[in-house]
Motif scaffolding. Sequence first.
Motif, PDB file in Angstrom:
ATOM      1  N   THR A  80      39.653  50.646  35.318  1.00  0.00           N
ATOM      2  CA  THR A  80      38.727  49.463  35.096  1.00  0.00           C
ATOM      3  C   THR A  80      38.086  49.163  36.142  1.00  0.00           C
ATOM      4  O   THR A  80      37.018  48.345  36.041  1.00  0.00           O
ATOM      5  CB  THR A  80      39.808  48.526  34.745  1.00  0.00           C
ATOM      6  N   GLU A  81      38.072  49.797  37.300  1.00  0.00           N
ATOM      7  CA  GLU A  81      37.313  49.304  38.314  1.00  0.00           C
ATOM      8  C   GLU A  81      36.006  50.289  38.785  1.00  0.00           C
ATOM      9  O   GLU A  81      35.147  50.109  39.318  1.00  0.00           O
ATOM     10  CB  GLU A  81      38.041  49.530  39.919  1.00  0.00           C
ATOM     11  N   PHE A 338      41.059  43.495  27.451  1.00  0.00           N
ATOM     12  CA  PHE A 338      39.718  42.958  27.856  1.00  0.00           C
ATOM     13  C   PHE A 338      38.586  43.417  26.888  1.00  0.00           C
ATOM     14  O   PHE A 338      37.667  42.877  27.170  1.00  0.00           O
ATOM     15  CB  PHE A 338      39.572  43.754  29.100  1.00  0.00           C
ATOM     16  N   GLU A 339      38.763  44.298  25.867  1.00  0.00           N
ATOM     17  CA  GLU A 339      37.624  44.588  24.998  1.00  0.00           C
ATOM     18  C   GLU A 339      37.658  43.675  23.589  1.00  0.00           C
ATOM     19  O   GLU A 339      36.740  43.793  22.785  1.00  0.00           O
ATOM     20  CB  GLU A 339      37.868  46.094  24.587  1.00  0.00           C
ATOM     21  N   ALA A 343      37.173  38.100  24.088  1.00  0.00           N
ATOM     22  CA  ALA A 343      37.536  38.468  25.414  1.00  0.00           C
ATOM     23  C   ALA A 343      36.618  37.841  26.534  1.00  0.00           C
ATOM     24  O   ALA A 343      35.259  37.804  26.016  1.00  0.00           O
ATOM     25  CB  ALA A 343      37.925  40.079  25.860  1.00  0.00           C
ATOM     26  N   THR A 344      36.793  37.411  27.717  1.00  0.00           N
ATOM     27  CA  THR A 344      35.878  37.118  28.638  1.00  0.00           C
ATOM     28  C   THR A 344      35.518  38.469  29.428  1.00  0.00           C
ATOM     29  O   THR A 344      35.952  38.625  30.421  1.00  0.00           O
ATOM     30  CB  THR A 344      36.550  36.168  29.719  1.00  0.00           C
ATOM     31  N   ILE A 345      34.507  38.847  29.129  1.00  0.00           N
ATOM     32  CA  ILE A 345      33.914  40.227  29.502  1.00  0.00           C
ATOM     33  C   ILE A 345      32.924  39.991  30.756  1.00  0.00           C
ATOM     34  O   ILE A 345      31.903  39.367  30.572  1.00  0.00           O
ATOM     35  CB  ILE A 345      33.214  41.173  28.691  1.00  0.00           C
ATOM     36  N   LEU A 386      32.256  43.617  21.194  1.00  0.00           N
ATOM     37  CA  LEU A 386      31.700  43.127  22.438  1.00  0.00           C
ATOM     38  C   LEU A 386      31.415  43.596  23.697  1.00  0.00           C
ATOM     39  O   LEU A 386      30.339  43.193  24.378  1.00  0.00           O
ATOM     40  CB  LEU A 386      32.808  41.719  22.744  1.00  0.00           C
ATOM     41  N   SER A 387      31.939  44.813  23.996  1.00  0.00           N
ATOM     42  CA  SER A 387      31.702  45.374  25.177  1.00  0.00           C
ATOM     43  C   SER A 387      30.423  45.986  24.956  1.00  0.00           C
ATOM     44  O   SER A 387      29.519  45.933  25.943  1.00  0.00           O
ATOM     45  CB  SER A 387      32.552  46.630  25.389  1.00  0.00           C
ATOM     46  N   HIS A 388      29.936  46.683  23.767  1.00  0.00           N
ATOM     47  CA  HIS A 388      28.683  47.285  23.660  1.00  0.00           C
ATOM     48  C   HIS A 388      27.454  45.963  23.598  1.00  0.00           C
ATOM     49  O   HIS A 388      26.632  46.323  24.387  1.00  0.00           O
ATOM     50  CB  HIS A 388      28.733  47.765  22.226  1.00  0.00           C
TER      51      HIS A 388
END
Length: 667
Positions: A80-81, A338-339, A343-345, A386-388
């Motif tokens: 994730t980092e 987180f996806e 989520a707060t991305i 949402l990630s995309h």
Amino acid sequence: MDHIRWGIVGPGNIAHRFAEQLTHSRTGTLVAVGSRAIERAQDFATEFANADTPIRTYGSYDELYADSDVDAIYIATIHTEHVRLAIQAVEAGKHVICEKPLAVNHAGVMTLVEAARRAGVYLAEGFMYRFHPQMERLTQLISDGAIGEVQHIDSSFSFAADLPHGHRLKNPDLAGGGILDVGGYPISAARLVAGTAVGAAFADPSSLTAAGTIGDSGVDEWASASLEFASGITAHVTCGIGLAEPSSLVVYGSRGRITVRSPWLPSVEDPSFFDVQRPGEAAQHIEFEPAFSYAIQADALAQFAEQGQSPTMSWADSLGNASTLDRWRAALDLEYPFEAPTATIPTASGRTLARRHDSTMPYGTIVGIDKPVSRLILGCDNQLTLSHASAMFDDFVERGGNAFDTAYIYGGGLMERLVGQWVANRGIRDDIMIIGKGAHTPHCDPESIVRQLDESLDRLQSDHVDLYLMHRDNPAIPVGEFVDVLDEQVRVGRIRAFGGSNWSIARFEEAQAYARANNKQAFAALSDHFGLAHALDVPWAGCEHVTEPADREWLERSGTALLPWSSQARGFFARADRVNTSDADLVRCYYDDDNFERLARARSLGAELGVAPTAVALAYVLSQSFPTFPLIGPRSIEETRTSMAGLDIELTEEQVRWLDLRSDRAH
């Protein structure tokens, strides 16, 4: 580059492997290591330092990135980092090899690749196995037809580990599970072999089905996937963190098979080998001297630093691998917290979203909108998660875009929800313009406008849309009824301005006349098809185009703001070919002699200007004598980047007329 001075971020187990093998590199030296715990960095440096190569230690990654005597960074932190740390590294001017997966999902890989491209540095995903001599020999044998035509691939990488609760591999908040930890290896190998079999660097599967076990921890502990490629080649891949199975790669062909015994982690002490078995013949045993894959991977950076990527592990390959891993997880309904759609991305870089200093985005005005509007409008109908969406929307804003187009019907409401959640996450509602659309057939009536707008505003998490467009017209309803209800929505503050999408010029003019006569707000914009390619037909029922000479005359005379959709003709300027009629809609809407002549001229001018014909097509729309705000619908950041090259082209009036066949001379 002859010599690379390396820094390591995250001194864990894999970083130890890299450091151990880097001593066998022809070009690389470890000079620095960074950790959030300075003691870990110091212990690591003590282990690998010697009199000739002292290793500097840092208690923060920022300090390491600021070291001007470090040329390249090896990132070996948790999944994730990866994106944030790699972006910070490339923006500091460092070349990067990042442990796999390059990002948790395809969206992250897109963002990181674009950052590396912009910074002009090398970026590679750490699939070190691809650099071992046995993989080069494997692909050569397949290319040479050593086992005939490739038919099937079996590929696996799994292990059984007694992991405590909260361990990163069992933590969904840290993207744990087998698919992202080791599943990328068999997927990568299957794509490599399937591509090699058809003369390509890799191939992406046309279909994927999967099975697996999601443990109590919420991550995949065992998973398998069946892939099929366009060539007809099939593959079966397995991975897991709770199942001990031999790791292997077996390629089956029409005249035999190749078995790679240790494909991912071949020994650095003993020879590695694979077998080629053909019917009626003794097995051919091919042996390789011990090789240091991490060192060879590091040397590839020195060789291909100027190109930014190695052909052995290219950006396109990493993008394809990430997309396939996304599909594998989706087939198992494996979504990390987180996806989630709510989520707060954060931004990929971790910074507040802002326009980049090198943006060339022009702006214009639309009546009723109290802010400048970017001349390009991003169509929000191609995002799946949402990630995309966050990656695509962030990139567009950084390029200077502030206008987003969506609709009540897009994705059954998903697209409005994605836009709304992204805006809420970024806190930029006042900085952007949202175009909402409703009243699509068969619900094209005044009552539906109010009802749908209620739902749209809820999905968008907003009290208004900046510009509302009726998605279709309904000639059976007097135009005044539509103007009345839209004017009322303006008066109560739920929309700022309105217009029509897929309205004929005649009905549009009728609406304007009604508004003037009855002291109502007039239509501010028209959104019909317009572009360099003239429409022979429209792709969807009820659509309108304004590509005829009489349409142009009206647009120039009225000065109406035009928001053209399919301004690049749905791919006509990217892939149209007279002999390729596989896309029936493209053929129906655009295939005629005049449009192919326009395509030829766009290609000719594009070659002269050093841009793609799609960029020329966009520049044509932007160069009209009436106000245009073309909609673009990219599915990837790469498509956004290539489309927006049209912003940097200033066409003369003579060139515009020549492209559109109104003149025989371009200069």
